[in-house]
Design a protein around this motif. Sequence first.
Motif, mmCIF file in Angstrom:
data_model
loop_
_atom_site.group_PDB
_atom_site.id
_atom_site.type_symbol
_atom_site.label_atom_id
_atom_site.label_comp_id
_atom_site.label_asym_id
_atom_site.label_seq_id
_atom_site.Cartn_x
_atom_site.Cartn_y
_atom_site.Cartn_z
ATOM 1 N N GLY A 163 -6.233 5.044 7.036
ATOM 2 C CA GLY A 163 -7.123 4.340 7.951
ATOM 3 C C GLY A 163 -7.873 3.179 7.343
ATOM 4 N N ALA A 164 -7.451 2.709 6.177
ATOM 5 C CA ALA A 164 -8.141 1.598 5.532
ATOM 6 C C ALA A 164 -7.847 0.285 6.252
ATOM 7 C CB ALA A 164 -7.708 1.494 4.071
ATOM 8 N N SER A 165 -8.861 -0.554 6.340
ATOM 9 C CA SER A 165 -8.679 -1.880 6.936
ATOM 10 C C SER A 165 -8.007 -2.791 5.917
ATOM 11 C CB SER A 165 -10.042 -2.461 7.339
ATOM 12 O OG SER A 165 -10.845 -2.676 6.178
ATOM 13 N N GLU A 166 -7.608 -3.978 6.389
ATOM 14 C CA GLU A 166 -6.962 -4.924 5.480
ATOM 15 C C GLU A 166 -7.897 -5.356 4.359
ATOM 16 O OE1 GLU A 166 -3.812 -5.935 5.259
ATOM 17 O OE2 GLU A 166 -3.390 -4.462 6.828
ATOM 18 N N PHE A 167 -9.177 -5.513 4.688
ATOM 19 C CA PHE A 167 -10.138 -5.881 3.644
ATOM 20 C C PHE A 167 -10.290 -4.753 2.629
ATOM 21 C CE2 PHE A 167 -14.442 -5.833 1.894
ATOM 22 C CZ PHE A 167 -14.478 -7.091 1.293
ATOM 23 N N GLN A 168 -10.330 -3.506 3.105
ATOM 24 C CA GLN A 168 -10.447 -2.367 2.187
ATOM 25 C C GLN A 168 -9.206 -2.247 1.303
ATOM 26 O OE1 GLN A 168 -11.218 0.604 5.236
ATOM 27 N NE2 GLN A 168 -13.350 0.817 4.568
ATOM 28 N N ILE A 169 -8.045 -2.509 1.867
ATOM 29 C CA ILE A 169 -6.821 -2.482 1.064
ATOM 30 C C ILE A 169 -6.873 -3.572 -0.001
ATOM 31 C CG2 ILE A 169 -4.334 -2.935 1.128
ATOM 32 C CD1 ILE A 169 -4.290 -1.566 3.868
ATOM 33 N N LEU A 170 -7.353 -4.761 0.401
ATOM 34 C CA LEU A 170 -7.473 -5.854 -0.566
ATOM 35 C C LEU A 170 -8.436 -5.490 -1.685
ATOM 36 C CD1 LEU A 170 -7.013 -8.859 -1.402
ATOM 37 C CD2 LEU A 170 -8.971 -9.426 0.066
ATOM 38 N N TRP A 171 -9.588 -4.936 -1.325
ATOM 39 C CA TRP A 171 -10.647 -4.692 -2.299
ATOM 40 C C TRP A 171 -10.359 -3.482 -3.186
ATOM 41 C CZ3 TRP A 171 -14.319 -7.658 -4.068
ATOM 42 C CH2 TRP A 171 -15.370 -7.100 -4.799
ATOM 43 N N HIS A 172 -9.785 -2.433 -2.596
ATOM 44 C CA HIS A 172 -9.618 -1.178 -3.331
ATOM 45 C C HIS A 172 -8.208 -0.947 -3.868
ATOM 46 C CE1 HIS A 172 -13.635 0.257 -2.319
ATOM 47 N NE2 HIS A 172 -13.413 -0.092 -1.054
ATOM 48 N N VAL A 173 -7.232 -1.707 -3.378
ATOM 49 C CA VAL A 173 -5.850 -1.501 -3.819
ATOM 50 C C VAL A 173 -5.298 -2.743 -4.515
ATOM 51 C CG1 VAL A 173 -3.493 -0.938 -3.107
ATOM 52 C CG2 VAL A 173 -5.434 0.172 -1.975
ATOM 53 N N ILE A 202 -6.674 -5.880 -5.376
ATOM 54 C CA ILE A 202 -7.412 -6.522 -6.477
ATOM 55 C C ILE A 202 -7.391 -5.684 -7.756
ATOM 56 C CG2 ILE A 202 -9.693 -7.273 -7.242
ATOM 57 C CD1 ILE A 202 -10.180 -8.404 -4.486
ATOM 58 N N PRO A 203 -7.669 -4.364 -7.699
ATOM 59 C CA PRO A 203 -7.586 -3.581 -8.940
ATOM 60 C C PRO A 203 -6.216 -3.648 -9.608
ATOM 61 C CG PRO A 203 -8.763 -2.341 -7.274
ATOM 62 C CD PRO A 203 -8.200 -3.545 -6.586
ATOM 63 N N ALA A 204 -5.147 -3.639 -8.797
ATOM 64 C CA ALA A 204 -3.803 -3.707 -9.372
ATOM 65 C C ALA A 204 -3.488 -5.099 -9.924
ATOM 66 C CB ALA A 204 -2.769 -3.331 -8.314
ATOM 67 N N THR A 205 -4.205 -6.102 -9.431
ATOM 68 C CA THR A 205 -3.936 -7.487 -9.824
ATOM 69 C C THR A 205 -4.786 -7.948 -11.000
ATOM 70 O OG1 THR A 205 -3.463 -7.906 -7.474
ATOM 71 C CG2 THR A 205 -3.676 -9.833 -8.876
ATOM 72 N N VAL A 206 -5.819 -7.197 -11.332
ATOM 73 C CA VAL A 206 -6.746 -7.620 -12.390
ATOM 74 C C VAL A 206 -6.042 -7.984 -13.700
ATOM 75 C CG1 VAL A 206 -8.560 -6.769 -13.944
ATOM 76 C CG2 VAL A 206 -8.820 -6.531 -11.480
ATOM 77 N N PRO A 207 -5.090 -7.175 -14.217
ATOM 78 C CA PRO A 207 -4.418 -7.585 -15.470
ATOM 79 C C PRO A 207 -3.712 -8.927 -15.361
ATOM 80 C CG PRO A 207 -4.004 -5.270 -15.017
ATOM 81 C CD PRO A 207 -4.650 -5.838 -13.786
ATOM 82 N N TYR A 208 -3.103 -9.201 -14.214
ATOM 83 C CA TYR A 208 -2.430 -10.489 -14.013
ATOM 84 C C TYR A 208 -3.456 -11.629 -13.972
ATOM 85 C CZ TYR A 208 1.800 -7.917 -12.687
ATOM 86 O OH TYR A 208 2.907 -7.093 -12.682
#
Length: 254
Positions: free
Chosen positions: A159-169, A171-177
């Motif tokens: 039930g996560a919104s698109e913003f929640q997916i961006l913020w919690h999924v 961005i954290p996965a993209t931080v090393p890049y």
Amino acid sequence: MTPRLKPVNPWAYLALGVGTLVGWAVLSSFTKPVFFPGPMATVSALVSMVSDGSLFRDIAVSYWRILAGWVAGCLAGIPIGLLVGRVPWTRVFIEPYIQFFRFIPPIAFVTLSLIWFGPGEASKVWLIIYTTTFIVIMNTLAGVLAVEKEKIRAGRCLGASEFQILWHVVIPATVPYILTGVRLAMGNSFMTVVSAEMITAQTGIGFLIFNSRLFMQTDRIFVGIIALGLMGLLADYLFRRLSARLFYRYQVRF
């Protein structure tokens, strides 16, 4: 978990430094100082530049320009990379410009930057922003596209919104890049500031190197080159230490 690199013995660095100085001295003994000054001539020039304060002034000015342009470029590149990666239709309009401009070196815009922003600080900082932005965009975009689709689907199922997916999924996965792109952009910022200062400045390490060339002061050129390398080492070291403290949970290893 990514394994840590085994630290190098400090004595190895000492031996490397001594070997470099010895090799430098030997090579310089076979030529004239005006072509390849030795360590003693370079140290003499260094002492002179430290005594009159010119070296520290040039270092401080170049550092400020790099920091201002690099930070601004990162702040612009990260959200653009996230936008292009997460909103597919934006790639149709934005990615062609990214691919076009990232192949044009910043030195090609030196004359235009003088016309647009004048001979002041803005023209140098703009060139560094230009250099930084596209490197950060490309790395951020690569990170967004590398996020596992299963994680995004799982977030939507919960039930996560698109913003929640961006913020919690995403961005954290993209931080090393992102951090890799930011680090690469820092190195390119040093190259850009030297190019800009050689043509449009009266201070800075690039100006020091260019001005010394006009008077065949090769020993001062060596001082400028060594100072530039040490500036980069210090900046990279501080960035790695800060990244390790702020983003330790993302398993970033440099």
